[in-house]
Enzyme design. Structure first.
Site, PDB file in Angstrom:
ATOM      1  N   ARG A 158       0.836  -1.190   0.000  1.00 55.86           N
ATOM      2  CA  ARG A 158       0.000   0.000   0.000  1.00 55.86           C
ATOM      3  C   ARG A 158       0.878   1.249   0.000  1.00 55.86           C
ATOM      4  O   ARG A 158       2.024   1.229   0.466  1.00 55.86           O
ATOM      5  CB  ARG A 158      -0.912   0.005   1.227  1.00 55.86           C
ATOM      6  N   LYS A 182      -1.606  -2.825   8.034  1.00 61.57           N
ATOM      7  CA  LYS A 182      -2.785  -2.495   8.831  1.00 61.57           C
ATOM      8  C   LYS A 182      -2.785  -3.288  10.133  1.00 61.57           C
ATOM      9  O   LYS A 182      -2.389  -4.447  10.166  1.00 61.57           O
ATOM     10  CB  LYS A 182      -4.059  -2.807   8.041  1.00 61.57           C
ATOM     11  N   HIS A 253      -3.055   2.275  -5.618  1.00 55.96           N
ATOM     12  CA  HIS A 253      -3.846   1.074  -5.381  1.00 55.96           C
ATOM     13  C   HIS A 253      -4.069   0.310  -6.684  1.00 55.96           C
ATOM     14  O   HIS A 253      -4.207  -0.920  -6.677  1.00 55.96           O
ATOM     15  CB  HIS A 253      -5.183   1.428  -4.726  1.00 55.96           C
ATOM     16  N   ARG A 256      -1.189  -1.853  -7.095  1.00 54.26           N
ATOM     17  CA  ARG A 256      -1.343  -2.995  -6.182  1.00 54.26           C
ATOM     18  C   ARG A 256      -2.240  -4.056  -6.828  1.00 54.26           C
ATOM     19  O   ARG A 256      -1.931  -5.250  -6.798  1.00 54.26           O
ATOM     20  CB  ARG A 256      -1.930  -2.481  -4.871  1.00 54.26           C
ATOM     21  N   HIS A 279      -3.202  -9.252   3.290  1.00 51.03           N
ATOM     22  CA  HIS A 279      -4.626  -9.410   3.556  1.00 51.03           C
ATOM     23  C   HIS A 279      -4.831 -10.317   4.762  1.00 51.03           C
ATOM     24  O   HIS A 279      -4.211 -11.377   4.867  1.00 51.03           O
ATOM     25  CB  HIS A 279      -5.336 -10.025   2.344  1.00 51.03           C
ATOM     26  N   TYR A 288      -9.051 -10.850  -6.767  1.00 53.62           N
ATOM     27  CA  TYR A 288      -8.176 -10.800  -7.926  1.00 53.62           C
ATOM     28  C   TYR A 288      -8.359 -12.013  -8.828  1.00 53.62           C
ATOM     29  O   TYR A 288      -8.057 -11.961 -10.013  1.00 53.62           O
ATOM     30  CB  TYR A 288      -6.720 -10.675  -7.465  1.00 53.62           C
TER      31      TYR A 288
END
Length: 307
Positions: A158, A182, A253, A256, A279, A288
């Protein structure tokens, strides 16, 4: 942390501030998440009919979401607001500010998983070739911008993770980055030879030209020697995309998305891509696979004799 709007009663404002401190200090939420919760909950709490939390009930929560829906608020935003409300009411019940948890029965629409617009592999190559040509004169900013593009595409990290990297987070011998994602989850990602070359040029010829005596240990620096701002990194990507005719106008993004999709197109295992992207759940990464299946259908329709 900024104060809530003055429309909130003192008791309600105190509860909101305590909740936001809980998010920051005990749950480790990012400043971006806290700002979003502040905005959502300020709008909710400003509509209380009495100057305390006891009037916060399920019908009020449902009306709040219904009014937002009627005003044209999107499904993703509605889902986020509902999640913020549920988190707040659960906390208020746990801390004794509410006798029951009205948010426990609050439902919200699921956000649609729209397929992202993806850069083709040849367009990604053209993007990086153009950036490389722009950095041929070893201008520090051009070298930095090249590294921004190479690392975003090579690793799928990110933009906030990219700008948060320090020089010590790089293991050049192993071609890896230590990334803080995150929820303060740390992971290691790898990068290839083109990004390695861009990194070496930046560290040798670019970064020394931008560094100042008070510069932080950040890997990427801004024009004045401070840590590169994510907004600047986004503008770097958007500006670079204009050099690729016919390519979609994507930001970090989008790179990404492209990194994940091209890895899966090349046969990468889904769980490897999950780890690379950071993730928490595999279902997020599976988005994806929808992109690659969609592309497979196009190829089938164009090439199969019985399509």
């Amino acid at each position: 942390m900024p104060r809530p709007t003055p429309d909130l009663a003192a008791e309600v404002a105190e509860a909101l501030e305590a909740f936001l401190r809980h998010l920051e200090l005990e749950r480790g939420r990012s400043p971006h998440t806290i700002r979003a919760y502040r905005g959502d909950l300020t709008g909710l709490l400003a509509g209380l009919p009495r100057p305390d939390l006891t009037s916060l009930d399920l019908p009020l929560l449902r009306r709040w979401l219904a009014d937002a829906h009627a005003a044209g608020t999107g499904r993703s935003t509605l889902a986020r607001r509902a999640a913020a409300a549920r988190t707040f009411t659960a906390w208020a019940r746990h801390t004794g500010r509410l006798p029951t948890d009205p948010g426990a029965r609050l439902e919200s629409p699921r956000p649609r998983s729209a397929l992202p617009e993806v850069l083709r592999a040849d367009q990604a190559a053209d993007l990086l070739d153009a950036a490389g040509a722009g950095a041929a004169e070893n201008d520090p900013l051009a070298l930095r911008d090249l590294l921004v593009l190479e690392l975003l595409y090579a690793t799928g990290i990110r933009v906030a993770e990219l700008c948060g990297l320090d020089v010590d987070d790089i293991d050049a011998d192993r071609r890896t980055l230590r990334v803080l994602g995150k929820g303060d989850r740390e992971r290691t990602v790898v990068f290839g030879a083109p990004a390695e070359r861009a990194l070496a040029r930046w560290l040798q010829l670019g970064r020394p030209g931008l560094a100042r005596p008070g510069s932080p240990p950040a890997l990427l620096l801004g024009a004045r020697g401070g840590r590169l701002d994510p907004r600047v990194a986004r503008s770097v990507v958007h500006r670079a995309m204009t050099a690729v005719p016919g390519a979609p106008d994507i930001g970090p993004h989008g790179l990404r998305h492209a990194a994940a999709t091209h890895l899966l197109d090349g046969g990468a295992d889904l769980r490897y891509v999950q780890e690379l992207l950071g993730h928490a759940t595999l279902s997020t990464t599976q988005l994806y696979t929808h992109v690659t299946v969609d592309r497979l259908k196009v190829v089938h329709d164009q090439a199969h004799p019985r399509a």
